[in-house]
Design a protein around this motif. Structure first.
Motif, mmCIF file in Angstrom:
data_model
loop_
_atom_site.group_PDB
_atom_site.id
_atom_site.type_symbol
_atom_site.label_atom_id
_atom_site.label_comp_id
_atom_site.label_asym_id
_atom_site.label_seq_id
_atom_site.Cartn_x
_atom_site.Cartn_y
_atom_site.Cartn_z
ATOM 1 N N SER A 24 0.881 -1.169 0.000
ATOM 2 C CA SER A 24 0.000 0.000 0.000
ATOM 3 C C SER A 24 0.915 1.214 0.000
ATOM 4 C CB SER A 24 -0.886 0.000 1.247
ATOM 5 O OG SER A 24 -0.075 0.272 2.374
ATOM 6 N N ASP A 25 0.325 2.408 0.058
ATOM 7 C CA ASP A 25 1.167 3.609 0.072
ATOM 8 C C ASP A 25 2.060 3.636 1.309
ATOM 9 O OD1 ASP A 25 0.139 4.354 -2.264
ATOM 10 O OD2 ASP A 25 -1.289 5.824 -1.460
ATOM 11 N N SER A 26 1.642 2.935 2.351
ATOM 12 C CA SER A 26 2.399 3.047 3.598
ATOM 13 C C SER A 26 3.206 1.807 3.947
ATOM 14 C CB SER A 26 1.448 3.366 4.754
ATOM 15 O OG SER A 26 0.450 2.362 4.807
ATOM 16 N N GLU A 27 2.983 0.704 3.243
ATOM 17 C CA GLU A 27 3.761 -0.496 3.611
ATOM 18 C C GLU A 27 4.073 -1.374 2.403
ATOM 19 O OE1 GLU A 27 1.846 -3.325 6.217
ATOM 20 O OE2 GLU A 27 0.193 -3.619 4.832
ATOM 21 N N LEU A 28 5.165 -2.117 2.544
ATOM 22 C CA LEU A 28 5.541 -3.123 1.539
ATOM 23 C C LEU A 28 5.879 -4.385 2.320
ATOM 24 C CD1 LEU A 28 6.437 -4.105 -1.301
ATOM 25 C CD2 LEU A 28 8.692 -3.160 -0.790
ATOM 26 N N VAL A 29 5.054 -5.413 2.160
ATOM 27 C CA VAL A 29 5.338 -6.683 2.841
ATOM 28 C C VAL A 29 5.700 -7.702 1.766
ATOM 29 C CG1 VAL A 29 4.460 -8.466 4.399
ATOM 30 C CG2 VAL A 29 3.703 -6.088 4.655
ATOM 31 N N LEU A 30 6.915 -8.206 1.861
ATOM 32 C CA LEU A 30 7.418 -9.127 0.831
ATOM 33 C C LEU A 30 7.007 -10.553 1.136
ATOM 34 C CD1 LEU A 30 11.068 -7.747 0.579
ATOM 35 C CD2 LEU A 30 9.132 -7.229 -0.932
#
Ligand SMILES: Cc1ncc(COP(=O)(O)O)c(C=O)c1O
Length: 371
Positions: free
Chosen positions: A236-242
């Protein structure tokens, strides 16, 4: 027309019929993308990728999460440099160590970092007179690059002992193993080697071009080098979960057809490795020709030589015109040729398809060239 005698397995394997059939069947009857679809066909392709990964893991004694699909060994070797040099702790590293055995693909990416001023120093460790890595010359270093088997000398190195020696000098050393030639002839056991990174190419073991393997011991420890589809769990604009490894390192559509052929190629290789007695036969015969100077040992996995008064390229052209495919030149391994005091050499290598009659034909052509 006479049949070609293909003595260039070390450059690329001829493809077993079973690999060709598996790829053709996949393309004709089973094709879909992986990791993106929910229809039965797409789910079957996901299974095929998972099964091939499991096959590769068993082949090198790895866990499936440690096996990453790349496009070839060169891609894997460059990606290792990119992965390491983009870690937040990278600035703490200052040296990498190599030997003269390295293929350009293993050494140049590190030297490029050096030229860019992004690593401080290159160290060079030594070889003995049989081209074994001298374990007591392994320096204290942050990164150690090891060629498990040189494509010019064909000597299998004692990787486990080399890695252990490097760890003794620096417990945090990052070890990188180029297993591209080794994996053709010897069982790779990554648990025994205990190295951090291992690479090889599919096309040199009978699979298609376009697929390679990158093994990472602690894959979850590293931030990835490539971003895109398939490697993200949530964004999302606030997070990147790999995603976890291995998917974390596999952004973009995989080479699915080649992956399909890879599992079959490994089955073929494990049941039918190249017959190195053919190398010994050709070695013994070449030894009898005074103008031939052999560079490799009788037990090596390849046979490299030069001919007095003849440039390797000229030799290769004449051999080629007589139906013999072999490799000439510097073999993308300039340092070992420099250490041997030659610009280039002629290399003969065998695959599972080669027979004694191929070796005899080669010897008779050499005799006709080198009068
Ligand atoms: C020892 C070694 N390392 C790396 C490579 C590079 O392999 P590829 O061209 O498949 O990336 C080769 C190819 O000849 C090789 O022999």
């Amino acid at each position: 027309m006479n049949k070609i005698v293909y003595l260039d397995a070390a450059a690329s394997f001829l493809k077993p019929e079973s690999v060709i059939q598996a790829e053709a069947d996949f393309l004709r009857n089973k094709y879909a993308n992986a990791g993106r679809g929910v229809c039965a066909r797409a789910v079957d392709v996901d299974d095929m990728v998972r099964n091939t990964r499991a096959r590769v893991a068993a082949f090198i004694n790895a866990d499936e999460s440690q096996v990453i699909f790349t496009s070839n060994a060169t891609d894997g070797l460059n990606r290792i440099v990119n992965i390491i040099s983009h870690q937040p702790w990278y600035a703490e590293l200052s040296t990498f160590a190599v030997s003269d055995l390295e293929h350009h693909s293993a050494r140049l990416p590190w030297e490029e970092l050096l030229h860019q001023g992004r690593i401080r120093k290159e160290l060079v460790y030594e070889l003995d007179d049989k081209f074994n890595i001298k374990i007591d010359s392994i320096p204290k270093t942050d990164i150690l690059v090891i060629t498990a088997m040189s494509n010019v000398m064909g000597v299998a190195q004692d990787v486990a002992s080399i890695v252990a020696a490097a760890r003794k000098k620096n417990p945090n050393v990052i070890t990188v193993v180029d297993a591209t030639q080794y994996v053709v002839h010897e069982k790779v056991d990554v648990k025994k080697w205990n190295a951090d990174f291992v690479v090889f190419s599919g096309h040199k073991i009978g699979a298609d071009t376009g697929v390679g393997i990158l093994y990472i011991k602690d894959a979850d420890k590293y931030f990835p080098d490539k971003f895109g589809g398939g490697m993200v769990l949530r964004v999302s604009d606030s997070e990147l979960v790999l995603n976890n490894a291995p998917e974390k390192f596999e952004a973009g559509t995989l080479p699915l057809t080649q992956i399909c052929g890879l599992a079959v190629a490994i089955d073929e290789l494990e049941s039918n490795r190249p017959n190195l007695d053919l190398i010994k036969y050709m070695y013994d015969e070449l030894k009898k020709i005074p103008a031939v100077k052999i560079l490799t040992g009788r037990d090596a996995a390849v046979l490299s030589f030069i001919v007095d008064g003849m440039h390797p390229l000229d030799f290769g052209a004449i051999a080629g015109a007589n139906g013999i495919c072999l490799r000439v030149g510097n073999m993308c391994a300039s340092w070992i040729h420099r250490a041997l005091g030659v610009d280039g050499s002629i290399r003969v290598s065998v695959g599972p398809w080669n027979t004694l009659s191929d070796a005899e034909k080669f010897i008779s052509i050499v005799k006709s060239i080198v009068k």
